[in-house]
Design an enzyme around this catalytic site. Structure first.
Site, PDB file in Angstrom:
ATOM      1  N   ASP A   1       4.179   6.411   3.042  1.00 46.29           N
ATOM      2  CA  ASP A   1       3.107   5.766   2.271  1.00 46.29           C
ATOM      3  C   ASP A   1       3.484   4.347   1.844  1.00 46.29           C
ATOM      4  OD1 ASP A   1       1.367   7.862   2.411  1.00 46.29           O
ATOM      5  OD2 ASP A   1       1.885   8.712   0.460  1.00 46.29           O
TER       6      ASP A   1
ATOM      7  N   MET B   1      -2.985   5.736 -11.554  1.00 47.35           N
ATOM      8  CA  MET B   1      -3.976   4.982 -10.773  1.00 47.35           C
ATOM      9  C   MET B   1      -5.104   4.448 -11.661  1.00 47.35           C
ATOM     10  SD  MET B   1      -4.111   7.641  -7.541  1.00 47.35           S
ATOM     11  CE  MET B   1      -4.222   9.071  -8.641  1.00 47.35           C
TER      12      MET B   1
ATOM     13  N   LYS C   1      -2.104   3.758   1.752  1.00 45.48           N
ATOM     14  CA  LYS C   1      -3.439   3.521   1.222  1.00 45.48           C
ATOM     15  C   LYS C   1      -3.342   2.477   0.113  1.00 45.48           C
ATOM     16  CE  LYS C   1      -5.529   8.057   2.069  1.00 45.48           C
ATOM     17  NZ  LYS C   1      -4.506   8.539   2.995  1.00 45.48           N
TER      18      LYS C   1
END
Length: 299
Positions: free
Chosen positions: A77, A212, A99
């Site tokens: 990632d 997040m 991402k």
């Protein structure tokens, strides 16, 4: 040296020599002589869902490091640190599937299909995820994809961002005098179609950690204040926890949106809400900026 005739004295002498050898042996050994207790090998056709931790390579688990050095392929990632990636040997297949908000992302279904394909080719596969693979990392979806294809999987936990951020700032996540509960929340629930239950989150006896949530700071502060937490309730933002470029802000629910606007932080950024944040002002692990900000809030 003449033999010792007294059995008790002989026993004492032998014990003393053993203790002396143990005490002096570290001085005679070099770090390169130490053998880490690593065991096992990557199995062909198996996928390992591995936590890469918070970015500091020294916070990687021994098992994670071993698997990285043994795997045939690594699927990783965006939030995996460069020093961690440096442990992957040359010749190991690497697949980046990171991402990032506002950038092209590899669809989750394609990530699952890639892992199934690599394992089907008889390769040992490490699926490397930032933090802990079981904390807001879509591990469940990837386990389902592997299970549907009858691909065996194993999970290797990592240090999640909440633990790393709190440790770097020198505060506990729980404390008998501040927080008897700890809750991890994904700030993705702050979307218009997924408002959190603010009334259940607005508690003074727990620590809230939002993942997040950098773009949702104003919504989080507003929601918690509307649900009953006082304006001066402590909040801390930590970006790039445990890494050299770590940055942080300490303030209150009332002033944090304004602070963040004046001092933007990069992503990834963790949000900690709770009275444990007050301890930042007294810990030697905090930076000068953090201490001044916290002291200004509580004096």
């Amino acid at each position: 040296m003449p033999a010792l005739s007294n059995p008790l004295l002989q026993k004492w002498f032998n014990a003393f020599m053993r203790l002396s050898q143990r005490a002096l042996s570290p001085l005679a050994r070099h770090a390169s002589d130490v053998q880490l207790p690593l065991r096992g090998k990557c199995r062909a056709g198996q996928v390992y869902l591995v936590g890469a931790g918070s970015g500091d390579v020294e916070l990687l688990t021994l098992k994670a490091a071993r698997l990285l050095m043994q795997a045939d392929a690594v699927v990783y990632d965006r939030l995996v640190g460069d020093e961690v990636l440096a442990l992957i040997p040359r010749g190991t297949e690497r697949y980046y599937v990171g991402k990032a908000r506002g950038h092209h992302s590899v669809p989750q279904a394609e990530i699952g299909a890639l892992m199934v394909k690599l394992a089907g080719e008889g390769k040992s596969v490490v699926r490397l995820k930032g933090g802990d693979p079981a904390v807001f990392a879509r591990m469940g979806e990837e386990l389902d994809a592997l299970a549907n294809a009858q691909v065996p999987a194993a999970i290797v936990p990592g240090i999640t961002a909440a633990s790393a951020a709190a440790a770097c700032m020198g505060i506990p996540l729980t404390d008998r005098g501040h927080a008897q509960q700890l809750r991890f929340v994904t700030a993705q629930l702050c979307r218009e179609d997924g408002t959190p239950d603010w009334s259940s989150l607005a508690r003074k006896d727990e620590t809230l950690v939002f993942y997040m949530g950098l773009s949702k700071v104003s919504a989080i502060c507003h929601g918690l204040r509307q649900a009953g937490l006082p304006d001066e309730w402590p909040i801390m933002l930590v970006a790039n926890a445990s890494q050299p470029e770590q940055q942080s802000l300490v303030g209150s629910l009332a002033d944090m949106p304004e602070q963040l606007a004046a001092n933007p932080l990069p992503s990834p950024c963790l949000i900690v809400v709770g009275s444990v944040v007050q301890r930042v002002a007294t810990t030697p692990a905090a930076t000068t900026t953090d201490v001044l900000s916290a002291q200004a809030m509580y004096r």
